[in-house]
Design a protein around this motif. Structure first.
Motif, mmCIF file in Angstrom:
data_model
loop_
_atom_site.group_PDB
_atom_site.id
_atom_site.type_symbol
_atom_site.label_atom_id
_atom_site.label_comp_id
_atom_site.label_asym_id
_atom_site.label_seq_id
_atom_site.Cartn_x
_atom_site.Cartn_y
_atom_site.Cartn_z
ATOM 1 N N MET A 150 8.955 38.565 6.236
ATOM 2 C CA MET A 150 9.121 37.171 6.665
ATOM 3 C C MET A 150 10.572 36.732 6.445
ATOM 4 S SD MET A 150 6.946 33.806 5.529
ATOM 5 C CE MET A 150 7.502 33.684 3.840
ATOM 6 N N CYS A 151 11.140 36.130 7.460
ATOM 7 C CA CYS A 151 12.516 35.651 7.366
ATOM 8 C C CYS A 151 12.491 34.116 7.426
ATOM 9 C CB CYS A 151 13.321 36.223 8.529
ATOM 10 S SG CYS A 151 15.016 35.689 8.544
ATOM 11 N N VAL A 152 13.182 33.490 6.492
ATOM 12 C CA VAL A 152 13.186 32.022 6.451
ATOM 13 C C VAL A 152 14.572 31.508 6.853
ATOM 14 C CG1 VAL A 152 12.695 29.978 5.053
ATOM 15 C CG2 VAL A 152 11.500 32.130 4.570
ATOM 16 N N ILE A 153 14.573 30.552 7.767
ATOM 17 C CA ILE A 153 15.840 30.031 8.292
ATOM 18 C C ILE A 153 15.869 28.511 8.141
ATOM 19 C CG2 ILE A 153 17.240 29.779 10.391
ATOM 20 C CD1 ILE A 153 15.548 32.320 11.346
ATOM 21 N N THR A 154 16.969 27.996 7.614
ATOM 22 C CA THR A 154 17.140 26.541 7.545
ATOM 23 C C THR A 154 18.120 26.094 8.623
ATOM 24 O OG1 THR A 154 16.652 26.301 5.199
ATOM 25 C CG2 THR A 154 18.108 24.662 6.140
ATOM 26 N N ILE A 155 17.735 25.059 9.346
ATOM 27 C CA ILE A 155 18.625 24.463 10.351
ATOM 28 C C ILE A 155 19.167 23.178 9.724
ATOM 29 C CG2 ILE A 155 18.786 23.547 12.717
ATOM 30 C CD1 ILE A 155 17.759 26.404 12.784
ATOM 31 N N ALA A 156 20.488 23.078 9.591
ATOM 32 C CA ALA A 156 21.014 21.919 8.857
ATOM 33 C C ALA A 156 22.350 21.409 9.378
ATOM 34 C CB ALA A 156 21.178 22.299 7.384
ATOM 35 N N ASN A 157 22.589 20.171 9.103
ATOM 36 C CA ASN A 157 23.899 19.525 9.127
ATOM 37 C C ASN A 157 23.673 18.169 8.481
ATOM 38 O OD1 ASN A 157 26.267 18.056 9.637
ATOM 39 N ND2 ASN A 157 26.630 19.127 11.550
#
Lengths: 247, 122
Positions: free
Chosen positions: A1-8
């Motif tokens: 499982m790969c976890v990705i955060t989308i941020a700004n």
């Protein structure tokens, strides 16, 4: 499982559109089992997918319900943890807890085989959920509108990642910066793209063209993959290709 | 993907580099008179064709339409269909399944080329 955060840390840069488009793209184009987690109390992920907002994030992280019973299936192979105003309560309760930065990482334990990818759409602020998402994540994708304030937000996001790496056991790495609202005929878009490329080099992914179909898609509760082919989806398809290579 | 110690990827993404280069060109062109702009655009198109990823061939209209139709049927681009067709033919030549000699017709009066290749549908 790969976890990705989308941020700004700047709002209105296209984080939610990016999170929804990439998450649905991974499910639709790569056949992956995807969980999309809305960490923003505005609950716009639900709007973007045409589903009701809900207190699923609170039920999952605070009330201790099982992830599978909180998540709703929004599209084939795409489950969503919805958010609403109850997310404020989540933050207040977590603020008083020890090891609060680990709340998302801990909550995902046991679901490694259920989901191939978890995409977290963070709120435009550095709060406990943002830090928790960085601790849980393998990769950070920063989204920025091509203007001065938003590109400064990228720097802030990368700084908060550095803090998370220093202060926690986070192994999150920056995967890419996605420039949005790209308008090739304006000097400012071009200047900001050049500035980003000079500062962050290969971390800058192909820009997403300014496209009214993004606003139409939000209104209709459809993802960009479900809309007639617009300029923005071309950029997202290229970014998706890069993301698939990484994960 | 190569990354440095900070996790940053080395080298600019080719798609980003292309956009920056095109944007710089467009900025320069905006300050030129209309005729100069058109000339500059033609020169850029030629340059792009010379870069190696784009070729221009004179083809029969029927053939162009057939490729286009096949592309639509297979939900892909005409370039993709043309690329596969060319690869199949080149492979056919390599393995002796296709012999161009059968299609050659002499062009005795042509100052540059010795033959034309004619495909007889019969």
């Amino acid at each position: 499982m790969c976890v990705i955060t989308i941020a700004n840390q700047k709002g209105g840069v296209g984080k939610t559109t990016t999170a929804v488009t990439l998450a649905h793209g991974l499910a639709l184009k790569a056949g992956m089992e995807v969980l999309l987690v809305d960490l923003d109390s505005q609950g716009n992920v639900s709007d973007a997918l045409g589903i009701e907002k809900g207190p699923a994030l609170k039920e999952w992280l605070i009330d201790g319900k099982e992830l599978v019973s909180c998540a709703v299936n929004a599209r084939p192979r795409l489950d969503v943890i919805r958010a609403d105003k109850s997310t404020y309560t989540v933050k207040q309760i977590l603020a008083a807890r020890d090891f609060r930065e680990n709340v998302l990482a801990d909550a995902l334990v046991g679901y490694e085989r259920r989901y191939d990818v978890v995409v977290m759409d963070s709120a435009p602020s550095v709060d406990v959920l943002h830090m928790a998402s960085l601790v849980a994540s393998d990769y950070l994708i920063a989204v920025t509108k091509l203007d001065q304030f938003s590109t400064e937000g990228v720097m802030e996001s990368l700084k908060s990642l550095e803090s998370a790496l220093r202060a926690t056991k986070s192994r999150c790495a920056p995967a890419g910066i996605i420039p949005t609202f790209y308008d090739k005929v304006t000097n400012e878009s071009q200047a900001q793209l050049m500035n980003l490329a000079e500062t962050y080099n290969g971390l800058v992914w192909p820009p997403i063209a300014q496209d009214t179909s993004c606003r139409e898609a939000s209104r209709l509760g459809k993802t960009l993959w479900e809309m007639p082919h617009g300029r923005a989806i071309t950029g997202y398809a290229e970014c998706l290709e890069r993301l698939i290579k990484i994960i | 993907m190569l990354k440095d110690s900070n996790g940053f990827v080395n080298g600019l993404d080719p798609a980003v580099a292309a956009l920056i280069s095109k944007g710089g060109q467009a900025k320069k062109e905006r300050g030129l008179p209309r005729a100069e702009r058109a000339k500059s655009k033609r020169a850029a198109q030629k340059q792009e064709a010379r870069n190696g990823s784009r070729a221009v061939y004179d083809l029969d209209k029927k053939l162009i339409d057939a490729v286009k139709q096949l592309a639509e049927e297979n939900e892909t681009t005409a370039s993709q269909v043309a690329a596969i067709a060319l690869q199949l033919m080149l492979r056919g030549i390599q393995f002796g399944e296709v012999d161009l000699a059968k299609y050659k017709r002499a062009l005795p009066k042509n100052p540059r080329y010795g033959y034309e290749l004619v495909f007889d549908e019969k």
